[in-house]
Design an enzyme around this catalytic site. Structure first.
Site, short mmCIF file in Angstrom:
data_model
loop_
_atom_site.label_atom_id
_atom_site.label_comp_id
_atom_site.label_asym_id
_atom_site.label_seq_id
_atom_site.Cartn_x
_atom_site.Cartn_y
_atom_site.Cartn_z
N THR A 93 0.87 -1.17 0.00
CA THR A 93 0.00 0.00 0.00
C THR A 93 0.91 1.22 0.00
O THR A 93 1.75 1.37 0.89
CB THR A 93 -0.92 0.02 1.24
OG1 THR A 93 -1.79 -1.11 1.18
CG2 THR A 93 -1.75 1.30 1.27
N GLU A 193 8.20 14.78 -8.85
CA GLU A 193 8.80 16.04 -8.39
C GLU A 193 8.98 17.00 -9.54
O GLU A 193 9.20 16.62 -10.68
CB GLU A 193 10.18 15.78 -7.77
CG GLU A 193 10.19 14.84 -6.58
CD GLU A 193 9.86 13.42 -6.99
OE1 GLU A 193 9.05 12.79 -6.28
OE2 GLU A 193 10.34 12.95 -8.03
#
Ligand code: 8IG
Length: 271
Positions: A93, A193
């Protein structure tokens, strides 16, 4: 069912998950856990004989597969040559799924409850070092957790010195002496990013940027597992190369590296 483990004790659910795994696999205690990130999928086959393969969502605390069609599984494998047993956690997860840190940490807590003393965390990530072409595996020497979160709750002041075991990095280098190492920074994601953020990560001392691993490593330390982290550089982080890498190139680089890194991982796990 409650999908964030928010109204239970996460360690109780991890114990239930481990008991379920022991019952279904018939393996009372597993030795080493592996989390296979993008590009690392092929390693499970090379580890040894599969004892059992369980759809992850059948195991307490693990979610239904996020990617429709792809059934995430937890595999119990008899590692050839060593007789040790591996628990391959096929479903991770990610923090960016918004299910909370307990879900991110659940696999580590379950692995430890199942008996594992060691975990190998792998991932796909962006590289800041232009010498690391897409497809290059890099040992994680340390991490920078930029998520502003912790998997640990309460006054549990866990030490993180040598979090990425220098002993296990030496073992890895006996398998492949050419392996470089670097500092891995986890961003929350799921967006990549900006070039400015990649530059900032470099200034902070990061060599790799990703969206996983650091929270899992902290959780693994809390439950006393020794940790080895290996990143697969699948792309140069934003702004590092003047030309934007095509997604196709990233996919191809990961696939081309598959056999080599899977063999590397299997050899390390057999040590
Ligand atoms: N944060 C971040 N995660 C990644 N995962 C992969 I594959 N490539 C990247 C990347 O460039 N940045």
């Amino acid at each position: 069912p409650d999908d964030t483990l928010s109204n239970v004790d996460p360690f109780d659910i991890a114990a239930e998950a481990a008991a379920y795994i022991a019952q279904v696999t018939g393996v009372e205690s597993h030795d080493i856990a592996l989390v296979l990130g993008s590009g690392w999928g092929g390693a499970a086959e090379l580890l040894g004989e599969t004892i059992a393969e369980i759809p992850s969502h059948e195991v307490p605390g693990f979610s239904a597969p996020a990617v429709h069609g792809h059934v995430a599984t937890i595999r119990s494998i008899r590692i050839s040559d060593s007789g040790k047993t591996a628990l391959v956690l096929g479903s991770r997860t990610h923090f960016y799924e918004g299910k909370g840190v307990r879900k991110v940490a659940h696999g580590m807590r379950t692995a430890a409850a199942a008996g594992c003393k060691t975990v190998i965390l792998t991932n796909g990530c962006g590289g800041l070092n232009p010498n690391w072409k897409p497809g290059t595996p890099v040992l994680i020497a340390d991490h920078i957790n930029l998520t502003a979160a912790s998997p640990i709750e309460g006054a549990n002041f866990v030490d993180l010195t040598d979090l990425y075991s220098s002993r296990l990095r030496e073992v890895a280098r006996t398998i492949d002496s050419s392996l470089d190492e670097g500092v891995y920074a986890q961003f929350r994601g799921p967006h990549y990013e900006t070039p400015a953020e990649v530059k900032m990560a470099g200034v902070l001392g990061a060599d790799l940027v990703g969206m996983s691993t650091t929270l899992e490593a902290i959780a693994a330390r809390q439950v006393g597992m020794e940790i080895l982290g290996i990143s697969l550089v699948t792309n140069l982080a934003a702004g590092i190369s003047p030309i934007a890498l095509s997604h196709q190139e990233v996919i191809e680089a990961g696939q081309a590296a598959g056999p080599r890194i899977s063999a590397l991982l299997a050899d390390i796990a057999k040590k």
